[in-house]
Design an enzyme around this catalytic site. Structure first.
Site, short mmCIF file in Angstrom:
data_model
loop_
_atom_site.label_atom_id
_atom_site.label_comp_id
_atom_site.label_asym_id
_atom_site.label_seq_id
_atom_site.Cartn_x
_atom_site.Cartn_y
_atom_site.Cartn_z
N GLY A 188 0.86 -1.17 0.00
CA GLY A 188 0.00 0.00 0.00
C GLY A 188 0.89 1.21 0.00
O GLY A 188 2.08 1.11 0.26
N CYS A 189 0.31 2.37 -0.29
CA CYS A 189 1.12 3.58 -0.32
C CYS A 189 1.53 3.95 1.10
O CYS A 189 2.59 4.48 1.36
CB CYS A 189 0.31 4.68 -0.97
N GLN A 190 0.66 3.67 2.06
CA GLN A 190 0.89 4.07 3.45
C GLN A 190 1.41 2.92 4.30
O GLN A 190 2.45 3.00 4.90
CB GLN A 190 -0.43 4.56 4.05
#
Ligand code: PLP
Lengths: 411, 138
Positions: free
Chosen positions: B50-52
């Site tokens: 995920g990006c986070q």
């Protein structure tokens, strides 16, 4: 548009101009500390957007009728206002784009057409993906070499290394004025002088500087300067590329279409003059006009006092955060703007950001579109609070209170 | 308990919370308590980027039922994974494929499964379903 008179800097009065700041989020007073991502809009800009679409909407540069003439005049007046604000020599040097990213892509394509295999482009280790990827694409397309100027652990450019990397092969240095992740203010004038001494041009990514510093492109002597309207209190979807006239003149157009031509036949098309050569198609007219309004608003602000206030906010926040065990401020450059990025040992930035959000505090977490920079610091991301001149110490107190609560839940 | 009953049970549990912070306190406790995945399964092929935050998902097929274990580097993500696994574990591939995880919306956590959130959870639910698909008609 009447010129506003510069008033003494007063945060309370400034806040009254920003309706978005007077909201409750999950029942809590909003504390908006995500100004690095985008800024809120003053009433002056909101009114201008409303006025344009209510009464003035028309296409520009092509109408004989009253409304089209008026919209054209305002669009071009905005260009001149921006030219004056940036202290560019001519309004032809102000190209409207979709934003900072679009401006960089324009230069990468168009200036890139003038370059040859083996030529070198320098960027720094703290660049936003927007100022990395277009150059990688250009390098692949034309066989150029991309080199990265290193930084130290405080987040400052290593100037001696930079100087060593410059050579006759260097054709462009593309560098951010202010790092969105670290807040570092780079010594652009010095960087430009050194680049020019080997005949290289300099593109400055001003996405994070235009809202904090009084930018003077002739004083910086940079060859290109890009920024996005939405980070400087204007609408989204519009931005500016400043370029020196002789350079822009030598560059081929980026996109083809209406407005950018002089004469079209099926055999051969000649291009329009600057700035229109680089503005194909119907632009974001309302955006262009209202970005002018955003600068009208900025002109009413004492930017020196505003920057001082922002720096005081950052110092106040950093001094408090420094007292937390296991908390590390990322980005400790001597010359720094109002960005406070940090990590906490054993905690994920995403968790901190999620809990702050539920308490009405808007910050950004993650890699901030600077993954190589995160790799350099060997962290997955940071929590970033970025302040604008409308923020206050009381808001920082609320932030700290919410942060303490988040920590107690996570630990 | 049917998969629907499991969802209803979580909804009832969340109904007692008065505000967001209480909900998150509960999710965080779930995240802290659960050792979700065996370390040897924390491999790149099980990683959902995920990006986070990042999520690892491991699945097995035992006695005609799917068994999942997962983990994340973020504790809130991990807590929500706990809820998802509570619902999806020990169900047949057919049930998993046709189940709509409506409880997430009803307890107010849909933002975590939105494509814009980029925390790996949406990718994890998708992968839970594609893994289940492997065992249909095999
Ligand atoms: C330093 C820097 N450069 C470039 C950009 C890209 O701006 P935009 O997405 O508005 O084109 C940003 C935005 O986050 C930035 O902070």
């Amino acid at each position: 548009m009447a010129d506003l008179i510069k008033k003494p800097f007063n945060v309370k009065e400034i806040r009254e101009q920003f309706p978005a700041l007077r909201q409750k989020i999950y029942g809590k007073n909003l504390v908006y500390f995500d100004n690095g991502a985008t800024s809120q809009k003053p009433q002056l800009v909101l009114d201008a957007i409303n006025l344009f679409y209510s009464k003035e909407n028309a296409n520009i540069h092509r109408g004989v009728h009253f409304m089209s003439q008026k919209a054209t005049t305002e669009y071009e007046a905005s260009r001149i206002r921006i030219q004056k604000y940036l202290n560019a020599k001519k309004s032809e040097e102000i190209i409207f784009t979709k934003g900072a990213t679009d401006g960089i892509n324009l230069v990468a394509f168009s200036y890139g057409e003038l370059l040859q295999a083996g030529d070198e482009i320098l960027i720094s280790a703290m660049e936003h993906h927007s100022n990395i990827v277009p150059w990688q694409m250009l390098c692949l397309r034309k066989g150029l070499v991309l080199k990265v100027i290193p930084i130290n652990k405080k987040g400052e450019i290593l100037m001696e290394e930079y100087e060593k990397m410059l050579s006759r092969k260097t054709k462009l240095v593309a560098i951010t004025h202010i790092s969105n992740t670290l807040g570092t203010i780079n010594p652009i004038k010095e960087i430009v002088q050194k680049a020019h001494s080997v005949g290289a041009k300099v593109l400055v990514d001003g996405a994070q500087s235009i809202q904090h510093l009084k930018v003077d492109v002739r004083d910086l002597d940079c060859d290109f300067f890009v920024f996005s309207s939405h980070k400087v209190f204007g609408p989204t979807g519009i931005g500016v590329l400043y370029g020196k006239e002789d350079l822009l003149d030598r560059m081929p157009p980026y996109q083809g279409g209406g407005d950018m031509i002089s004469k079209v036949t099926f055999e051969r098309t000649t291009y329009n003059e600057l700035p229109f050569k680089f503005e194909a198609g119907t632009p974001h007219i309302a955006g262009g006009i209202c970005l002018g309004t955003a600068f009208e608003y900025l002109e009413s602000i004492d930017m020196v006092a505003a920057e001082k206030h922002e720096r005081e906010l950052a110092k106040y926040a950093e001094d408090i955060l420094d007292t937390f065990e296991g908390l590390h401020i990322i980005g400790e450059a001597k010359n720094k703007t109002s960005v406070v990025s940090f990590t906490v040992d054993g905690l994920h930035p995403f968790d901190i950001g999620t809990l702050l959000d539920k308490q009405g505090i808007a910050v950004r977490t993650g890699h901030h579109c600077t993954q190589p920079l995160m790799d350099f610091f060997k962290i997955p991301g940071t929590v970033r609070a970025s302040f604008a001149f409308y923020n206050t110490r009381q808001e920082i107190d609320l932030f700290v209170e919410a942060f303490e609560k988040s920590l107690s839940m996570l630990k | 308990m049917s998969i629907e009953e499991k969802q209803q049970e979580i909804i009832a549990e969340f109904n007692v919370f008065d505000d967001w912070m209480e909900k998150y306190e509960y999710i965080i406790d779930l995240g802290k308590d659960l050792p979700l995945i065996a370390p040897e399964f924390k491999t790149d092929d099980r990683l959902i980027e995920g990006c986070q935050s990042r999520v690892w998902l491991h699945s097995e097929f035992k006695n005609n039922l799917m068994e999942y274990s997962a983990d994340s580097d973020a504790i809130i993500t991990k807590g929500i994974i706990g809820l998802l696994i509570q619902v999806m574990n020990k169900e047949t591939p057919e049930t998993i494929l046709k189940t709509d995880l409506h409880f997430i919306k009803e307890i107010g956590l849909q933002e975590h499964l939105s494509p814009t959130r980029a925390n790996g959870l949406l990718g994890m639910v998708k992968r839970m379903k594609t893994e289940a698909l492997k065992y249909i008609n095999n």
